[in-house]
Design a protein around this motif. Structure first.
Motif, PDB file in Angstrom:
ATOM      1  N   GLN A  92       0.914  -0.910   0.316  1.00 51.80           N
ATOM      2  CA  GLN A  92       0.338  -0.154  -0.156  1.00 51.80           C
ATOM      3  C   GLN A  92       0.890   1.100  -0.184  1.00 51.80           C
ATOM      4  OE1 GLN A  92      -2.456   0.440   3.670  1.00 51.80           O
ATOM      5  NE2 GLN A  92      -3.615   2.475   2.326  1.00 51.80           N
ATOM      6  N   LEU A  93       1.800   1.415   0.817  1.00 55.99           N
ATOM      7  CA  LEU A  93       2.753   2.606   0.868  1.00 55.99           C
ATOM      8  C   LEU A  93       3.244   2.515  -0.213  1.00 55.99           C
ATOM      9  CD1 LEU A  93       3.940   4.896   2.740  1.00 55.99           C
ATOM     10  CD2 LEU A  93       5.769   3.118   3.731  1.00 55.99           C
ATOM     11  N   MET A  94       3.684   1.366  -1.200  1.00 50.55           N
ATOM     12  CA  MET A  94       4.904   1.379  -2.448  1.00 50.55           C
ATOM     13  C   MET A  94       4.049   2.448  -3.266  1.00 50.55           C
ATOM     14  SD  MET A  94       6.368  -1.638  -4.750  1.00 50.55           S
ATOM     15  CE  MET A  94       4.404  -2.121  -5.308  1.00 50.55           C
ATOM     16  N   GLU A  95       2.039   2.084  -3.548  1.00 48.63           N
ATOM     17  CA  GLU A  95       1.337   1.976  -4.312  1.00 48.63           C
ATOM     18  C   GLU A  95       0.994   3.869  -3.925  1.00 48.63           C
ATOM     19  OE1 GLU A  95       0.360   0.806  -7.013  1.00 48.63           O
ATOM     20  OE2 GLU A  95       1.224  -0.371  -6.621  1.00 48.63           O
ATOM     21  N   VAL A  96       1.091   3.952  -2.836  1.00 50.93           N
ATOM     22  CA  VAL A  96       0.731   5.412  -2.067  1.00 50.93           C
ATOM     23  C   VAL A  96       1.731   6.560  -3.648  1.00 50.93           C
ATOM     24  CG1 VAL A  96      -0.165   7.110  -0.635  1.00 50.93           C
ATOM     25  CG2 VAL A  96      -1.165   4.536  -0.617  1.00 50.93           C
ATOM     26  N   SER A  97       3.041   6.452  -2.549  1.00 46.84           N
ATOM     27  CA  SER A  97       4.560   6.978  -2.680  1.00 46.84           C
ATOM     28  C   SER A  97       4.238   7.204  -3.686  1.00 46.84           C
ATOM     29  CB  SER A  97       5.371   6.439  -2.310  1.00 46.84           C
ATOM     30  OG  SER A  97       5.518   5.251  -2.467  1.00 46.84           O
ATOM     31  N   ARG A  98       3.997   5.635  -4.882  1.00 45.23           N
ATOM     32  CA  ARG A  98       4.635   5.956  -6.052  1.00 45.23           C
ATOM     33  C   ARG A  98       3.375   6.853  -7.154  1.00 45.23           C
ATOM     34  NH1 ARG A  98       4.219  -0.262  -9.150  1.00 45.23           N
ATOM     35  NH2 ARG A  98       6.210   0.456  -8.470  1.00 45.23           N
ATOM     36  N   ALA A  99       2.491   6.924  -6.384  1.00 43.26           N
ATOM     37  CA  ALA A  99       0.680   7.364  -7.240  1.00 43.26           C
ATOM     38  C   ALA A  99       1.209   9.248  -6.836  1.00 43.26           C
ATOM     39  CB  ALA A  99      -0.194   7.215  -6.970  1.00 43.26           C
ATOM     40  N   GLU A 100       1.524   9.365  -6.013  1.00 40.04           N
ATOM     41  CA  GLU A 100       1.891  10.745  -5.437  1.00 40.04           C
ATOM     42  C   GLU A 100       2.598  11.125  -6.394  1.00 40.04           C
ATOM     43  OE1 GLU A 100       1.334  13.747  -3.783  1.00 40.04           O
ATOM     44  OE2 GLU A 100      -0.120  11.765  -3.534  1.00 40.04           O
ATOM     45  N   ALA A 101       4.169  10.769  -6.560  1.00 35.71           N
ATOM     46  CA  ALA A 101       5.076  10.807  -7.267  1.00 35.71           C
ATOM     47  C   ALA A 101       4.467  11.200  -8.955  1.00 35.71           C
ATOM     48  CB  ALA A 101       6.418  10.019  -7.284  1.00 35.71           C
ATOM     49  N   ARG A 102       3.773  10.116  -9.177  1.00 38.82           N
ATOM     50  CA  ARG A 102       3.882  10.608 -10.632  1.00 38.82           C
ATOM     51  C   ARG A 102       2.241  11.820 -10.698  1.00 38.82           C
ATOM     52  NH1 ARG A 102       5.168   8.803 -14.591  1.00 38.82           N
ATOM     53  NH2 ARG A 102       4.699  10.474 -15.212  1.00 38.82           N
ATOM     54  N   VAL A 103       1.829  12.062  -9.570  1.00 40.75           N
ATOM     55  CA  VAL A 103       1.038  13.504  -9.720  1.00 40.75           C
ATOM     56  C   VAL A 103       2.170  14.337 -10.143  1.00 40.75           C
ATOM     57  CG1 VAL A 103      -0.775  14.516  -8.842  1.00 40.75           C
ATOM     58  CG2 VAL A 103      -0.981  12.669  -9.200  1.00 40.75           C
ATOM     59  N   GLN A 104       3.061  14.460  -9.057  1.00 36.97           N
ATOM     60  CA  GLN A 104       4.372  15.681  -8.883  1.00 36.97           C
ATOM     61  C   GLN A 104       4.742  15.930 -10.000  1.00 36.97           C
ATOM     62  OE1 GLN A 104       5.438  14.456  -5.204  1.00 36.97           O
ATOM     63  NE2 GLN A 104       3.934  14.977  -3.968  1.00 36.97           N
ATOM     64  N   VAL A 105       5.230  14.562 -11.087  1.00 39.23           N
ATOM     65  CA  VAL A 105       6.002  14.473 -12.085  1.00 39.23           C
ATOM     66  C   VAL A 105       4.960  15.182 -13.078  1.00 39.23           C
ATOM     67  CG1 VAL A 105       7.235  13.314 -13.098  1.00 39.23           C
ATOM     68  CG2 VAL A 105       7.611  12.814 -10.833  1.00 39.23           C
ATOM     69  N   VAL A 106       3.803  14.454 -13.319  1.00 37.96           N
ATOM     70  CA  VAL A 106       3.124  15.701 -14.552  1.00 37.96           C
ATOM     71  C   VAL A 106       2.996  16.852 -14.431  1.00 37.96           C
ATOM     72  CG1 VAL A 106       0.120  15.493 -15.691  1.00 37.96           C
ATOM     73  CG2 VAL A 106       2.034  12.878 -14.999  1.00 37.96           C
ATOM     74  N   GLU A 107       2.123  16.487 -12.762  1.00 37.76           N
ATOM     75  CA  GLU A 107       1.942  18.332 -12.912  1.00 37.76           C
ATOM     76  C   GLU A 107       3.621  19.377 -12.577  1.00 37.76           C
ATOM     77  OE1 GLU A 107       0.320  18.972  -9.312  1.00 37.76           O
ATOM     78  OE2 GLU A 107      -1.687  18.540 -10.224  1.00 37.76           O
ATOM     79  N   GLY A 108       4.636  18.887 -13.444  1.00 40.13           N
ATOM     80  CA  GLY A 108       5.909  19.439 -13.137  1.00 40.13           C
ATOM     81  C   GLY A 108       6.078  19.948 -11.823  1.00 40.13           C
ATOM     82  N   ARG A 109       6.076  19.066 -10.616  1.00 39.50           N
ATOM     83  CA  ARG A 109       6.738  19.905  -9.387  1.00 39.50           C
ATOM     84  C   ARG A 109       8.065  19.114  -9.170  1.00 39.50           C
ATOM     85  NH1 ARG A 109       3.072  19.102  -5.068  1.00 39.50           N
ATOM     86  NH2 ARG A 109       1.611  17.579  -6.335  1.00 39.50           N
ATOM     87  N   TYR A 110       8.940  18.551 -10.760  1.00 33.71           N
ATOM     88  CA  TYR A 110       9.859  16.992 -10.725  1.00 33.71           C
ATOM     89  C   TYR A 110      10.610  17.344  -9.091  1.00 33.71           C
ATOM     90  CZ  TYR A 110       8.611  17.673 -15.122  1.00 33.71           C
ATOM     91  OH  TYR A 110       8.327  17.462 -16.211  1.00 33.71           O
ATOM     92  N   THR A 111      11.648  18.049  -8.323  1.00 29.45           N
ATOM     93  CA  THR A 111      12.127  18.068  -7.457  1.00 29.45           C
ATOM     94  C   THR A 111      11.268  17.986  -5.782  1.00 29.45           C
ATOM     95  OG1 THR A 111      13.564  19.861  -8.276  1.00 29.45           O
ATOM     96  CG2 THR A 111      13.784  20.001  -5.857  1.00 29.45           C
ATOM     97  N   GLU A 112      10.263  18.214  -6.300  1.00 28.03           N
ATOM     98  CA  GLU A 112       8.902  17.928  -5.312  1.00 28.03           C
ATOM     99  C   GLU A 112       8.620  16.313  -5.487  1.00 28.03           C
ATOM    100  OE1 GLU A 112       4.614  18.435  -3.760  1.00 28.03           O
ATOM    101  OE2 GLU A 112       6.267  20.373  -4.473  1.00 28.03           O
ATOM    102  N   SER A 113       8.748  15.538  -6.556  1.00 25.53           N
ATOM    103  CA  SER A 113       8.593  13.889  -6.280  1.00 25.53           C
ATOM    104  C   SER A 113       9.426  13.315  -5.787  1.00 25.53           C
ATOM    105  CB  SER A 113       8.268  14.425  -7.973  1.00 25.53           C
ATOM    106  OG  SER A 113       9.393  13.853  -8.768  1.00 25.53           O
ATOM    107  N   LEU A 114      10.503  14.017  -5.189  1.00 25.27           N
ATOM    108  CA  LEU A 114      11.785  12.621  -5.261  1.00 25.27           C
ATOM    109  C   LEU A 114      11.641  11.923  -4.400  1.00 25.27           C
ATOM    110  CD1 LEU A 114      14.521  15.398  -6.617  1.00 25.27           C
ATOM    111  CD2 LEU A 114      14.415  12.674  -7.559  1.00 25.27           C
ATOM    112  N   PRO A 115      11.676  12.403  -2.947  1.00 28.52           N
ATOM    113  CA  PRO A 115      11.519  12.057  -2.014  1.00 28.52           C
ATOM    114  C   PRO A 115      10.047  10.946  -2.491  1.00 28.52           C
ATOM    115  CG  PRO A 115      12.084  14.040  -1.110  1.00 28.52           C
ATOM    116  CD  PRO A 115      11.773  14.344  -2.851  1.00 28.52           C
ATOM    117  N   ALA A 116       9.124  11.360  -2.566  1.00 27.40           N
ATOM    118  CA  ALA A 116       8.347   9.719  -2.775  1.00 27.40           C
ATOM    119  C   ALA A 116       8.334   8.884  -3.671  1.00 27.40           C
ATOM    120  CB  ALA A 116       6.778  10.461  -3.692  1.00 27.40           C
TER     121      ALA A 116
END
Length: 382
Positions: A92-116
């Motif tokens: 569940q944690l893997m999916e949550v973190s992957r989904a959150e990172a995916r949204v941030q990447v698509v929205e152009g928040r690349y640096t913010e997405s790195l920890p997720a």
């Protein structure tokens, strides 16, 4: 919770013998920890804040159950149950973190997405080991985030790991191959190796058409990426032709989904998740902007601005597509905004076959907004 209320200092000397507390983000010796979960450590306040902004605010509770010490259970059945439960939470944690990172990447928040994205990789390693093909999506996500943030050497390293893992896995899924070629193509686009980029995007189109069909939206995604490269090569006619094909594919797909939604007579659940909606809207927006720039250039070259134009239907198709997308994502305000823009475009054309469909969408969006206003509920979903 505010970050300042969740941070507490730790004394490295107070750790159990042989236990080293390392920063969640950089693996350097930790001096702080989250005061809520008490199982996540940081070298400084900046890294704690970065992790909080990216993923920790959503992962904190899950991490308590995953990382906290488990008491000894004498019965094997209880131990097996505990292990199964821990694995489910890790998944569940893997999916949550992957989904959150995916949204941030698509929205152009690349640096913010790195920890997720990094947390997603760590979860995958804990679940499957260091050499499993299941790690490839996390490698690719980290590669994409690093490309966007300008760290091309790190992106190349993650892509090399992904490519090597795929080569060692003969029965690798088509979906993984698609994402690998997409990211390799993007890396070559970033570095200006356009012919290599086109080769990888062509491979993407090949695998997508095999898996989903030649007229699928997944195949259209490959054409969209190729069009971007042709635009950078200053080949606008080829780029425009590919964009037209992508626009047509998405308009047809969204029209079918909208028709199904209309037949049910209620707005219901969104047809796309947050990341998918953002990615599709970005594609449609880029194509609409490219179309408008092309029109401005043509008008400048001709030193005229005709009142009616055969190219306006393309703007109407793209605006209509954006309107349907946002309606299907349960955002009637944006559906109404782009629906009205599409109607303005189509009314300037001699061929206005889309007018009835666009007006129907506008009417449904207005009805939903009015109903939400009367009921006092929020009209739109984020």
């Amino acid at each position: 919770m505010e970050k300042s209320k969740m941070s507490e200092s730790i004394n490295p000397l107070a750790s159990p013998k042989g236990v080293k507390r390392l920063c969640e983000l950089c693996q350097k010796p930790a001096h702080l920890r989250c005061s809520h979960c008490r199982v996540t450590f940081y070298c400084d306040a900046a890294h704690q804040q970065a992790d909080w902004n990216s993923i920790h605010k959503k992962a904190c509770e899950l991490l308590i159950h995953i990382r906290a010490p488990v008491p000894y259970l004498p019965l094997k059945a209880d131990r097996d149950h505990q292990q199964t439960l821990a694995q489910k939470r890790l998944e569940q944690l893997m999916e949550v973190s992957r989904a959150e990172a995916r949204v941030q990447v698509v929205e152009g928040r690349y640096t913010e997405s790195l920890p997720a994205a990094q947390l997603s990789l760590h979860c995958a390693i804990d679940l499957y080991g260091h050499d499993a093909v299941e790690l490839v999506p996390a490698y690719l996500l980290l590669a994409e985030a690093n490309m966007g943030s300008g760290s091309l050497s790190k992106a190349q390293s993650y892509l090399s790991q992904a490519e090597w893992t795929v080569l060692k896995t003969p029965d690798c899924s088509q979906t993984v191959l698609l994402e690998l070629h997409r990211n390799l193509g993007r890396l070559h686009t970033f570095t200006g190796s356009y012919q290599s980029a086109l080769l990888h995007f062509a491979n993407y189109v090949y695998y997508a058409s095999e898996e989903f069909g030649l007229n699928s939206t997944e195949t259209a995604r490959g054409y969209f990426m190729m069009a971007d490269v042709f635009g950078k090569q200053e080949k606008p006619d080829i780029a425009s032709s590919l964009y037209s094909q992508v626009a047509s594919t998405w308009h047809t797909h969204l029209s079918e989904l909208f028709e199904l939604r209309s037949q049910r007579g209620a707005q219901g659940e969104p047809c796309f998740d947050k990341a998918q909606c953002a990615e599709v809207d970005q594609m449609l927006r880029v194509m609409l902007e490219a179309h408008e720039q092309q029109q401005q250039q043509q008008h400048q070259d001709a030193r005229a601005h005709p009142a009616r134009s055969d190219s306006l239907p393309q703007a109407a198709v793209l605006s209509h597509s954006r309107a349907m997308l946002w309606f299907l994502c349960s955002n009637s305000s944006k559906a109404l905004e782009f629906g009205r823009k599409a109607l303005d475009c189509i009314q300037q054309c001699e061929q206005n076959s889309l007018a009835e469909s666009i007006q129907s969408l506008i009417n449904q969006a207005e009805d939903h907004l009015n109903t939400s206003t009367l009921s006092g509920s929020s009209p739109d979903r984020d």
